[in-house]
Design an enzyme around this catalytic site. Structure first.
Site, PDB file in Angstrom:
ATOM      1  N   SER A  84       7.804  -7.292  -7.152  1.00 35.55           N
ATOM      2  CA  SER A  84       7.418  -8.167  -6.042  1.00 35.55           C
ATOM      3  C   SER A  84       6.676  -9.400  -6.530  1.00 35.55           C
ATOM      4  CB  SER A  84       6.555  -7.401  -5.037  1.00 35.55           C
ATOM      5  OG  SER A  84       5.450  -6.797  -5.674  1.00 35.55           O
ATOM      6  N   GLY A 307      11.617  -1.691  -1.785  1.00 30.27           N
ATOM      7  CA  GLY A 307      10.442  -1.974  -0.964  1.00 30.27           C
ATOM      8  C   GLY A 307       9.649  -3.117  -1.567  1.00 30.27           C
ATOM      9  N   GLU A 308       8.335  -3.118  -1.306  1.00 31.99           N
ATOM     10  CA  GLU A 308       7.439  -4.172  -1.808  1.00 31.99           C
ATOM     11  C   GLU A 308       7.823  -5.564  -1.311  1.00 31.99           C
ATOM     12  OE1 GLU A 308       6.546  -4.281  -6.044  1.00 31.99           O
ATOM     13  OE2 GLU A 308       7.159  -2.197  -6.222  1.00 31.99           O
ATOM     14  N   GLY A 309       8.665  -5.656  -0.294  1.00 35.16           N
ATOM     15  CA  GLY A 309       9.094  -6.964   0.181  1.00 35.16           C
ATOM     16  C   GLY A 309      10.113  -7.638  -0.703  1.00 35.16           C
TER      17      GLY A 309
END
Length: 337
Positions: A84, A307-309
């Site tokens: 990220s 995930g994590e944007g």
């Protein structure tokens, strides 16, 4: 004047290019312009807020990884060595990490990135055996997300993203997708961060049982039903999205867990989705159900599931391209004699 899709399409058709020649990029430009209510939308400056929290249900064998990984990854994010942070730096996105419910908080003395410690509790209770959190805890986490969205707006960020870090959170996302989007347990419940068949079978059983408990509460108390199966980082992102919509910020949505948060936001603050653009369709099978329920079409379908944007960050250049199309291309009438 309220800017509609028809207004944006008319403007795009007036530009110095064959009508519709940029295909889906024009569709994205329309979504961006309508969400921002401007024929000249902006995608910078932008901020991504990563919300982190632990899930008690991990102790019931729903994940291939222990909860300690949540803190380890928070440390990695603070050290700017995570996927990220690499993508955020590449695409000029300001990044904040917010701890809303970790069991073992990271060492903030090592921080090299912006960090906010607003822990609601030290991880949720296990949704396998009872409510993951109280309603008071749910609203405290929601408020933390609201504050982050307000702060970003006050600091001049025009495009917002949220990401999550929390081992076990696809279990909560599956329960919420069943509860709020009507998905069936086998579809809602995927492998998360690499669950094998034994873990997946156990995870599906736990999700189905927890959903039944939440479903019984839903008609009388939606917030209580959601708190039964949510995570602190998931509730915080829901508050973040609801506040972002209220203040007119455009949101670029990440993957399955963040979409579960968007489901919560739309349930408790109807109209939130109008300011959301879906970045991608993840590898989790329930993600399509959740996006369809919200009426969102993803930009990318690349089977990402970190995930994590990271899916939102990956899609940023396409959003920039859509903005450039509206802002930097001459009108045909201006170049023709």
């Amino acid at each position: 004047m309220i800017i509609t899709a028809e207004h944006v399409m008319e403007y795009l058709d007036s530009l110095a290019k064959p009508q519709g020649s940029m295909g889906r990029l024009e569709d994205l430009a329309i979504k961006l312009a309508v969400a921002q209510q401007s024929l000249h939308p902006q995608t910078e400056p932008r901020r991504i807020v990563l919300f982190a929290g632990d899930h008690g249900v991990v102790e019931n064998g729903v994940s291939a990884w222990p909860s300690a990984v949540t803190t380890a990854m928070m440390e990695t994010i603070l050290a700017q060595k995570a996927t990220s942070t690499a993508l955020a730096a590449t695409h000029a996105a300001d990044l904040r990490l917010v701890d809303v419910g970790s069991i073992q908080p990271p060492d903030k003395n090592k921080q090299t990135s912006v960090f906010s410690d607003v822990r609601v509790a030290t991880g949720t209770a296990s949704l396998a055996t009872g409510a993951a959190m109280t309603k008071a805890q749910f609203y405290a986490a929601w408020a933390a997300g609201e504050r982050e969205a307000k702060q970003a707006h006050e600091e001049g960020f025009v495009l917002l993203m949220a990401g999550e870090m929390g081992i076990g959170n696809t279990t909560s996302a599956a329960c919420l997708t069943m509860l709020l989007a009507g998905a069936e347990a086998p579809i809602a419940t995927g492998r998360g961060a690499g669950a094998d068949e034994e873990i997946l079978s156990n995870k599906r059983d736990i999700v189905a049982r927890a959903h039944k408990r939440a479903e019984k509460l839903f008609a009388d108390d939606r917030a209580a039903a959601i708190a039964e199966v949510a995570g602190f980082e998931i509730a915080a992102m829901a508050g973040f999205y609801a506040q972002a919509a209220q203040q007119g910020s455009v949101v670029l949505l990440d993957g399955y867990v963040t979409t579960a948060s968007a489901l919560i936001a739309e349930c408790l603050a109807p109209g939130t989705t109008q300011n959301i653009i879906a970045a991608h369709l993840s590898a989790e099978p329930g993600h399509r159900v959740a996006l369809d329920y919200l009426g969102l079409e993803p930009i990318l379908e690349w089977q990402m599931r970190l995930g994590e944007g990271t899916g939102a960050l990956t899609a940023l250049p396409l959003l920039d391209s859509a903005a450039a199309l509206l802002n930097n291309v001459a009108k045909l009438s201006d170049i023709m004699p």
